[in-house]
Scaffold this motif. Structure first.
Motif, PDB file in Angstrom:
ATOM      1  N   LEU A 191     -44.460   5.451  -2.109  1.00 31.05           N
ATOM      2  CA  LEU A 191     -44.120   6.695  -2.803  1.00 31.05           C
ATOM      3  C   LEU A 191     -42.757   6.546  -3.476  1.00 31.05           C
ATOM      4  O   LEU A 191     -41.902   5.800  -2.990  1.00 31.05           O
ATOM      5  CB  LEU A 191     -44.093   7.861  -1.823  1.00 31.05           C
ATOM      6  N   PRO A 192     -42.540   7.268  -4.580  1.00 32.03           N
ATOM      7  CA  PRO A 192     -41.216   7.250  -5.203  1.00 32.03           C
ATOM      8  C   PRO A 192     -40.168   7.748  -4.216  1.00 32.03           C
ATOM      9  O   PRO A 192     -40.398   8.715  -3.479  1.00 32.03           O
ATOM     10  CB  PRO A 192     -41.357   8.225  -6.379  1.00 32.03           C
ATOM     11  N   HIS A 193     -39.022   7.090  -4.191  1.00 33.72           N
ATOM     12  CA  HIS A 193     -37.990   7.436  -3.223  1.00 33.72           C
ATOM     13  C   HIS A 193     -36.625   6.965  -3.709  1.00 33.72           C
ATOM     14  O   HIS A 193     -36.529   6.138  -4.620  1.00 33.72           O
ATOM     15  CB  HIS A 193     -38.285   6.782  -1.869  1.00 33.72           C
ATOM     16  N   CYS A 194     -35.590   7.497  -3.109  1.00 34.63           N
ATOM     17  CA  CYS A 194     -34.230   6.989  -3.311  1.00 34.63           C
ATOM     18  C   CYS A 194     -33.441   7.279  -2.044  1.00 34.63           C
ATOM     19  O   CYS A 194     -33.684   8.268  -1.353  1.00 34.63           O
ATOM     20  CB  CYS A 194     -33.573   7.578  -4.549  1.00 34.63           C
ATOM     21  N   THR A 195     -32.524   6.384  -1.753  1.00 37.87           N
ATOM     22  CA  THR A 195     -31.700   6.517  -0.558  1.00 37.87           C
ATOM     23  C   THR A 195     -30.243   6.501  -0.982  1.00 37.87           C
ATOM     24  O   THR A 195     -29.844   5.679  -1.811  1.00 37.87           O
ATOM     25  CB  THR A 195     -31.977   5.358   0.422  1.00 37.87           C
ATOM     26  N   VAL A 250     -46.361  13.385   2.144  1.00 35.00           N
ATOM     27  CA  VAL A 250     -44.920  13.210   2.338  1.00 35.00           C
ATOM     28  C   VAL A 250     -44.551  13.283   3.823  1.00 35.00           C
ATOM     29  O   VAL A 250     -43.797  12.445   4.331  1.00 35.00           O
ATOM     30  CB  VAL A 250     -44.132  14.250   1.519  1.00 35.00           C
ATOM     31  N   MET A 251     -45.089  14.263   4.526  1.00 39.88           N
ATOM     32  CA  MET A 251     -44.725  14.425   5.926  1.00 39.88           C
ATOM     33  C   MET A 251     -45.238  13.288   6.800  1.00 39.88           C
ATOM     34  O   MET A 251     -44.637  12.967   7.825  1.00 39.88           O
ATOM     35  CB  MET A 251     -45.195  15.782   6.450  1.00 39.88           C
ATOM     36  N   ASP A 252     -46.315  12.658   6.396  1.00 40.16           N
ATOM     37  CA  ASP A 252     -46.790  11.480   7.131  1.00 40.16           C
ATOM     38  C   ASP A 252     -45.730  10.380   7.104  1.00 40.16           C
ATOM     39  O   ASP A 252     -45.463   9.732   8.118  1.00 40.16           O
ATOM     40  CB  ASP A 252     -48.105  10.965   6.538  1.00 40.16           C
ATOM     41  N   VAL A 253     -45.111  10.177   5.950  1.00 44.71           N
ATOM     42  CA  VAL A 253     -44.070   9.155   5.833  1.00 44.71           C
ATOM     43  C   VAL A 253     -42.848   9.552   6.655  1.00 44.71           C
ATOM     44  O   VAL A 253     -42.274   8.724   7.372  1.00 44.71           O
ATOM     45  CB  VAL A 253     -43.698   8.915   4.354  1.00 44.71           C
ATOM     46  N   VAL A 275     -39.414   8.705  11.400  1.00 50.31           N
ATOM     47  CA  VAL A 275     -38.809   9.191  12.644  1.00 50.31           C
ATOM     48  C   VAL A 275     -39.322   8.373  13.824  1.00 50.31           C
ATOM     49  O   VAL A 275     -38.544   7.975  14.701  1.00 50.31           O
ATOM     50  CB  VAL A 275     -39.094  10.697  12.844  1.00 50.31           C
ATOM     51  N   ALA A 276     -40.605   8.083  13.849  1.00 44.10           N
ATOM     52  CA  ALA A 276     -41.190   7.309  14.944  1.00 44.10           C
ATOM     53  C   ALA A 276     -40.580   5.907  15.026  1.00 44.10           C
ATOM     54  O   ALA A 276     -40.389   5.375  16.123  1.00 44.10           O
ATOM     55  CB  ALA A 276     -42.702   7.225  14.778  1.00 44.10           C
ATOM     56  N   ALA A 277     -40.261   5.327  13.874  1.00 39.89           N
ATOM     57  CA  ALA A 277     -39.654   3.994  13.865  1.00 39.89           C
ATOM     58  C   ALA A 277     -38.292   4.009  14.549  1.00 39.89           C
ATOM     59  O   ALA A 277     -37.942   3.084  15.285  1.00 39.89           O
ATOM     60  CB  ALA A 277     -39.534   3.481  12.430  1.00 39.89           C
TER      61      ALA A 277
END
Length: 98
Positions: free
Chosen positions: A32-36, A51-54, A59-61
């Motif tokens: 998915l498109p993203h930026c940090t 989105v919430m799946d990602v 969070v799980a990671a």
């Protein structure tokens, strides 16, 4: 929809970059498109579920390695809009230049 979120491991000391990298890796692998940036990772998708799946997997990671996790989340829910991650910034830059 754009979701900006921050995942912070707690109880692991002050150096949390390695844990945060685990979360960002999940986002990058999502496609998915993203930026940090220094405070948040923003991700853009078509639906809550996508989105919430990602976010949940990110969070799980971190949760897999930290005894406690803090999540801050902000969402811009605007059906029919795509490429908001870049277009919103471009609009501000246009005003700044003009």
């Amino acid at each position: 929809m754009i979701v900006a979120f921050s995942v912070t491991p707690l109880g692991v000391g002050e150096d949390v970059g390695e844990y945060v990298a685990d979360a960002v890796r999940v986002v990058r692998e999502s496609g998915l498109p993203h930026c940090t940036d220094a405070m948040f990772t923003s991700i853009e998708g078509e639906s809550w579920d996508e989105v919430m799946d990602v976010v949940k997997r990110a969070v799980a990671a971190v949760e897999a390695r930290a005894p406690r996790v803090s999540l801050v989340l902000k969402a811009d829910i605007r059906p029919g809009v795509s490429d908001g991650l870049t277009s919103k910034v471009e609009t501000v830059e246009r005003y700044l230049a003009g």
